[in-house]
Design a protein around this motif. Structure first.
Motif, mmCIF file in Angstrom:
data_model
loop_
_atom_site.group_PDB
_atom_site.id
_atom_site.type_symbol
_atom_site.label_atom_id
_atom_site.label_comp_id
_atom_site.label_asym_id
_atom_site.label_seq_id
_atom_site.Cartn_x
_atom_site.Cartn_y
_atom_site.Cartn_z
ATOM 1 N N LYS A 1 32.909 -12.921 -10.858
ATOM 2 C CA LYS A 1 34.050 -12.205 -11.422
ATOM 3 C C LYS A 1 34.269 -10.859 -10.748
ATOM 4 O O LYS A 1 35.219 -10.153 -11.066
ATOM 5 C CB LYS A 1 33.841 -12.005 -12.928
ATOM 6 N N LYS A 2 33.367 -10.436 -9.849
ATOM 7 C CA LYS A 2 33.471 -9.149 -9.177
ATOM 8 C C LYS A 2 33.649 -9.360 -7.674
ATOM 9 O O LYS A 2 33.160 -10.340 -7.127
ATOM 10 C CB LYS A 2 32.200 -8.323 -9.403
ATOM 11 N N ALA B 1 31.639 -4.686 -4.760
ATOM 12 C CA ALA B 1 31.154 -4.122 -6.026
ATOM 13 C C ALA B 1 29.733 -4.573 -6.315
ATOM 14 O O ALA B 1 28.904 -3.799 -6.813
ATOM 15 C CB ALA B 1 32.092 -4.533 -7.164
#
Length: 687
Positions: free
Chosen positions: A28-29, A33
């Motif tokens: 999801k990142k 990050a």
């Protein structure tokens, strides 16, 4: 015990759930990050200088395109993108990212300022991806890499990588070829071939071959002249071919390339026909004639007399067009290369040359081995075996060690093989009609000997002369039997079923030949060989008729032959030294031993003795007489013909002949033409 096992299982389940949760959260990142979080956890500044890497298997780097996979980090944390670390440049993803950040320029700068082995290897792996052109490299970088090769006391690993880099430069563009050629000294490359390190030898040969193949014709000639002056082939012969270790595949390929490029220098001569108006070439032709025959002063002869003498001597030399021998050398290949090899033999081995020519010029016309015709064909065969004129293959590695032991391999091989040809010609008792057959045997002798990789000319000479005609026949027979063993059982069964029918066909042919008859010469102790006699079998196969005839009687009627022997009275067939007339004429025995046969009759008290005109007639008559006596045929001609007929018949039987009409009898041979005016006489134009 039970509680401990249960606890371990709970821990494993917990760790699996944790990894799955971690992967789902990572997906999801963005990748940047994730790297920042990891760097923060390890208190590492500058997360843009780090990447994630697979810890197991191929340790490639992870990018946004592969973040759907399970991510694992090394225990020491993320990997820093630094040239000081061993670069994983084989990973194309890393290479693209590294180059996009001008990392390759940083590597070039480091190389120019130092001699880091890891950086050199990483640079080479990076360039292998083909993302950056070699032409973008600076001259300072090229000089630095060349200095690693030219320097004497240096790290062997650095020299190996440097040689590899320079080879790729040379092959990439002509401008880089010129720069590398200017910076790298040939002496150092030759010196690298003399070391014991096989990797250094191989990389030095690779760079040398790249320089030779990329160079233009003039540059290549200058480079070869320098390498010959420095005895390159001798260094290779001593330090590579005769080294303690075996020649590896990569080195074998480069040796093949050097051999091919060197021999291809002969291609222009091979492609050039003789120019009848070129005085130098005409002088060489006449030099061949004058070296073979001691002639009276030609200046005192008239033009017609001199022309007649030259034509006669060129004919003895074996030229087909004795009035204009240059026409024999117009065909290309081998062109002028055949003239070169003949002249080399005549000047470097004059005794052997004179012996060859004089020995054959004194033989009977039908048994003489034509020197010029044989030389032209032999030169062509050697060109084909050595692949002269073919560009080097990228995959071949079949070099000849003997090439590196001789400065003029083609000419020296020719001098050995032309004498082998004469020897084989005599072993086969060949005539002019057998020329092609002899050349096939000689080609096989040369090919088989070279395949054994002789390392010197003397070793080649010994091996090829030991491989005489009888040995070739034995090898062919062994290979044929081995081939038969590999045939499918149905084919072998078919072959055995066909043999009786084909043997009967050969028997009938032999009997028909005996019915036609043959003219024989008489040999007596008085050495009078001018008398002829004729022998033939009666049409009903019951009588052998024979009698004296005149030389102009080609096929005398059976009624003119006064003597006869009933076939039923023939008791035996003798051949060779067992014949009565061979025992009586011991002086002539060696010359005609292979052609002698006799039949005994009337309780073996009498014999009729024969000397066959040729080996073919000997085989026909001994086979035919064996058939009359109820014995098996045993001549080499019978075996050869049986093999040919079996091969043809099996091929026909195995063909798909559905709906193909096969005639029951052979087609009728057309009648000869009423005249032969359509035949063009080339000799008229040559004169």
């Amino acid at each position: 015990m039970f509680n401990c096992t249960l606890a371990c299982a709970v821990v494993c389940v917990f760790m699996t759930l944790y990894n799955l949760f971690f992967c789902v959260s990572v997906q999801k990142k963005p990748l940047s990050a994730v790297i920042k979080e990891v760097c923060d956890g390890w208190n590492l500044p500058g997360p843009e200088n780090y990447a994630l890497q697979y810890a197991d298997g191929v340790q490639t780097y992870i990018t946004e395109s592969v973040t759907q996979n399970i991510l694992l980090m090394e225990e020491e944390g993320p990997v820093q993108l630094s040239p000081q670390r061993r670069l994983v440049s084989t990973d194309v993803t890393f290479a693209q990212e590294f180059i996009s950040r001008d990392g390759h320029l940083l590597l070039v700068k480091i190389v120019e300022d130092s001699n880091e082995l890891m950086v050199l290897r990483g640079f080479m792996e990076l360039m292998d991806h083909g993302i950056v052109s070699w032409e973008n490299l600076s001259s300072v970088f090229i000089k630095k890499i060349a200095s690693f090769v030219n320097a004497k006391p240096t790290d062997a690993s650095i020299q190996q990588v440097s040689l590899d880099i320079l080879e790729n430069m040379v092959l990439s563009s002509h401008s880089l070829f010129l720069q590398v050629k200017q910076e790298v000294t040939m002496e150092r490359l030759i010196a690298h071939l003399q070391v014991t390190n096989q990797q250094i030898q191989t990389k030095a040969m690779a760079l040398l071959m790249a320089l030779l193949q990329t160079a233009g014709d003039l540059d290549r000639q200058d480079m070869f002249a320098f390498l010959n002056k420095k005895n390159l082939r001798q260094y290779i012969y001593k330090n590579i071919i005769h080294s303690s270790g075996s020649v590896q595949d990569e080195m074998a390929h480069y040796l093949y390339v050097l051999q091919s490029v060197t021999l291809n220098h002969l291609e222009p001569r091979m492609r050039s026909p003789l120019d009848c108006y070129n005085q130098e070439q005409r002088d060489i032709l006449h030099g061949l004639r004058q070296a073979a025959f001691e002639t009276e002063s030609e200046n005192s002869l008239s033009h017609e007399r001199r022309r007649s003498l030259c034509a006669k001597e060129f004919k003895k030399l074996g030229f087909s067009n004795n009035s204009n021998p240059g026409q024999d050398l117009v065909r290309t290949p081998p062109g002028l290369l055949a003239l070169d090899t003949m002249y080399y033999f005549a000047t470097c081995y004059p005794d052997a040359y004179s012996r060859f020519v004089l020995e054959n010029s004194s033989r009977e016309d039908k048994h003489e081995c034509p020197f010029a015709r044989s030389s032209i064909q032999l030169t062509l065969i050697l060109c084909e075996i050595l692949r002269i004129g073919e560009p080097p293959s990228e995959t071949r590695s079949d070099y000849h060690p003997i090439f590196f032991s001789q400065d003029r391999l083609l000419e020296e091989l020719f001098c050995v093989c032309i004498q082998l040809l004469n020897k084989t010609w005599k072993e086969m008792r060949a005539t002019q009609e057998d020329f092609d057959k002899v050349m096939q045997v000689v080609r096989e002798q040369i090919t088989r000997t070279l395949s054994s990789k002789p390392t010197s000319l003397e070793l080649f000479k010994n091996k090829v002369n030991a491989l005489n005609y009888s040995e070739i026949l034995k090898l062919r027979q062994t290979e044929r039997l081995h081939q038969e063993e590999t045939l499918a059982p149905p084919v072998l069964e078919l072959k055995e079923r066909l043999k009786p029918e084909l043997l009967e066909l050969i028997r009938q042919q032999r009997l028909n030949r005996l019915c036609q008859g043959t003219m024989f010469r008489k040999i007596s102790s008085r050495r009078r060989q001018d008398k002829l006699w004729y022998c033939r079998l009666s049409p009903n196969h019951k009588m052998l008729h024979y009698g004296d005839v005149e030389e102009d009687m080609d096929n005398p009627p059976i009624e003119t032959l006064q003597e006869k022997i009933p076939v039923a009275d023939i008791k035996g067939l003798l051949t060779g030294k067992d014949c009565p007339h061979m025992k009586e004429n011991k002086g002539k025995q060696n010359k005609v031993l292979d052609l002698a046969f006799s039949i005994t009759y009337d309780v073996e008290e009498y014999s009729l003795n024969f000397i066959a005109p040729s080996r073919t007639d000997f085989c026909l008559w001994t086979d035919g007489l064996s058939v009359l006596l109820g014995r098996d045929m045993s001549s080499e001609s019978m075996r050869s013909e049986l093999e040919i007929l079996l091969s043809m018949e099996i091929k026909l039987r195995l063909l798909d002949l559905e709906n193909v009409p096969i005639p029951e009898s052979a087609p009728v041979v057309p009648k000869p033409p009423s005249n032969y005016n359509f035949c063009y006489d080339f000799s008229q134009t040559e004169q």
